[in-house]
Design an enzyme around this catalytic site. Structure first.
Site, PDB file in Angstrom:
ATOM      1  N   ARG A   1       0.862  -1.174   0.000  1.00  0.00           N
ATOM      2  CA  ARG A   1       0.000   0.000   0.000  1.00  0.00           C
ATOM      3  C   ARG A   1       0.903   1.230   0.000  1.00  0.00           C
ATOM      4  O   ARG A   1       1.917   1.263   0.705  1.00  0.00           O
ATOM      5  CB  ARG A   1      -0.909   0.029   1.239  1.00  0.00           C
ATOM      6  CG  ARG A   1      -2.054  -0.967   1.216  1.00  0.00           C
ATOM      7  CD  ARG A   1      -3.122  -0.617   0.173  1.00  0.00           C
ATOM      8  NE  ARG A   1      -4.247  -1.532   0.188  1.00  0.00           N
ATOM      9  CZ  ARG A   1      -4.360  -2.616  -0.594  1.00  0.00           C
ATOM     10  NH1 ARG A   1      -3.418  -2.920  -1.460  1.00  0.00           N
ATOM     11  NH2 ARG A   1      -5.452  -3.377  -0.529  1.00  0.00           N
ATOM     12  N   GLU A  18      -4.182   7.098  -5.420  1.00  0.00           N
ATOM     13  CA  GLU A  18      -4.237   6.324  -6.659  1.00  0.00           C
ATOM     14  C   GLU A  18      -5.459   6.788  -7.439  1.00  0.00           C
ATOM     15  O   GLU A  18      -6.548   6.765  -6.880  1.00  0.00           O
ATOM     16  CB  GLU A  18      -4.326   4.829  -6.368  1.00  0.00           C
ATOM     17  CG  GLU A  18      -3.054   4.312  -5.740  1.00  0.00           C
ATOM     18  CD  GLU A  18      -3.043   2.806  -5.509  1.00  0.00           C
ATOM     19  OE1 GLU A  18      -3.991   2.122  -5.942  1.00  0.00           O
ATOM     20  OE2 GLU A  18      -2.087   2.325  -4.894  1.00  0.00           O
ATOM     21  N   HIS A  37      -1.271  -0.135  -9.977  1.00  0.00           N
ATOM     22  CA  HIS A  37      -1.796  -1.103  -9.001  1.00  0.00           C
ATOM     23  C   HIS A  37      -2.331  -2.363  -9.703  1.00  0.00           C
ATOM     24  O   HIS A  37      -3.532  -2.667  -9.648  1.00  0.00           O
ATOM     25  CB  HIS A  37      -2.892  -0.465  -8.138  1.00  0.00           C
ATOM     26  CG  HIS A  37      -3.077  -1.164  -6.817  1.00  0.00           C
ATOM     27  ND1 HIS A  37      -3.469  -0.525  -5.672  1.00  0.00           N
ATOM     28  CD2 HIS A  37      -2.931  -2.459  -6.473  1.00  0.00           C
ATOM     29  CE1 HIS A  37      -3.561  -1.395  -4.673  1.00  0.00           C
ATOM     30  NE2 HIS A  37      -3.233  -2.589  -5.157  1.00  0.00           N
TER      31      HIS A  37
HETATM   32  C1  DGY Z   1      -5.336  -6.355  -2.787  1.00  0.00           C
HETATM   33  O1  DGY Z   1      -6.007  -7.348  -3.069  1.00  0.00           O
HETATM   34  O2  DGY Z   1      -5.300  -5.895  -1.648  1.00  0.00           O
HETATM   35  C2  DGY Z   1      -4.536  -5.736  -3.872  1.00  0.00           C
HETATM   36  O3  DGY Z   1      -3.904  -4.592  -3.498  1.00  0.00           O
HETATM   37  C3  DGY Z   1      -5.367  -5.541  -5.122  1.00  0.00           C
HETATM   38  O4  DGY Z   1      -5.561  -6.739  -5.693  1.00  0.00           O
END
Ligand code: DGY
Length: 322
Positions: free
Chosen positions: A240, A269, A288
């Site tokens: 993250r 984002e 992402h």
């Molecule tokens: C998640 O699943 O947490 C990812 O960041 C996106 O697939």
């Protein structure tokens, strides 16, 4: 008897929607972009279930807008920092996520970023596209070696372990890691060593971040931590954006304090249009896409549908958030 209504916050792979339909009337938010706050609040009204994405903030306001009959929030993601868990639990609302099925896909993206930044692929690609490639250059686009180097995994959960296995198996890298609990089997398997974050940062050639986002993991990598890294080190973040202090990273990259960074996640984002990070040739940013493979996304759709259905029926979720 009428079926319960569920709000599905985005078009997900059809396999998930098909699983849900026999059990619930699907109120689907169509369109490429997430629901606006107003659309989300209106969309959940009267629902017994919500299938949310990481871009949907699920908090008291959403629970209130949904009403007392809301039973379950199923996140189409392994991460769940977008959901107010304490409030959900206070209200008796079950919360689920989609662990495991995106581990390999995300680990592959972390390794892709590591390779691409180390071998300066963004600069190479840009040079070809801009017609700047004139000849074979003995001193041109020279990057970093991977063989036998040291990787530091910050947060040795499932994805961290998958990255460690890839780098140890592929390039015989030494593996250092941080983790609340020692991972003894992994230490045995890879010869990995659990160290403090500072030691990991000082010693690693590559640092890959795999922590969940929580109050105590925000800005775990800040200016001080970046200053501990080797000048030839590469930072990878597929977890993250908030875990890395982005301003501090900008400064470290601008001042060439580290070799480069590969980010599949950032804040916000999408990244602000005028963010200096967009312009830095040694910073590779992806939109992402860690879990963006056909298999992973279909499996996420299935798992999130299974959680939703179980929650609607008052059963224990197969993939609960603990
Ligand atoms: C998640 O699943 O947490 C990812 O960041 C996106 O697939």
């Amino acid at each position: 008897m009428s079926k319960p209504i569920v709000f599905v916050a985005r078009q997900i792979p059809e396999v998930g929607i098909e699983l849900i339909r026999p059990y619930a009337d699907v109120r689907l938010h169509t369109g490429h972009l997430p629901p606006t706050r107003d659309e989300l609040l209106a969309g959940v009204s009267g629902c017994q279930g919500i299938l949310s994405l990481l871009s949907d903030r699920i908090d008291t306001e959403v629970f209130e807008a949904a009403g007392d009959q809301l039973k379950v929030v199923s996140n189409f993601a392994v991460g769940f920092n977008n959901i107010d868990l304490a409030e959900a639990s206070r209200r008796g609302i079950a919360v689920g996520n989609t662990p495991e099925v995106l581990t390999d896909a995300t680990a592959d993206i972390a390794v892709s970023l590591l390779l691409a930044v180390s071998r300066r692929l963004p600069e190479c690609i840009r040079a070809v596209q801009r017609r700047e490639w004139k000849t074979w250059e003995p001193l041109g686009w020279v990057g970093l070696d991977l063989q036998g180097k040291t990787v530091g995994i910050v947060g040795m959960g499932r994805i961290g372990q998958a990255v460690a296995r890839r780098l140890h198996g592929g390039w015989q890298m030494k593996v250092l890691y941080t983790s609340r609990q020692p991972k003894l089997a992994l230490e045995e398997e890879l010869g990995a060593a659990r160290v403090s974050l500072d030691d990991l940062l000082r010693t690693s050639d590559f640092v890959s971040v795999h922590l969940p986002l929580a109050a105590d993991t925000e800005h775990v990598i800040g200016a001080r931590e970046l200053s501990l890294m080797k000048p030839q080190a590469v930072l990878i973040n597929t977890a993250r954006g908030e875990i890395v202090d982005q301003q501090a990273l900008e400064a470290a990259l601008r001042d060439r304090k580290i070799f480069g960074a590969g980010l599949d996640v950032c804040v916000p984002e999408p990244l602000a249009g005028d963010s200096p990070l967009r312009e830095l040739e040694h910073c590779l940013i992806l939109p992402h896409v860690g879990s963006a493979t056909i298999t992973a996304r279909n499996a996420m759709a299935e798992r999130s549908a299974q959680n939703l259905i179980a929650g609607l029926q008052g059963n224990a979720l197969p993939f609960p958030v603990h």
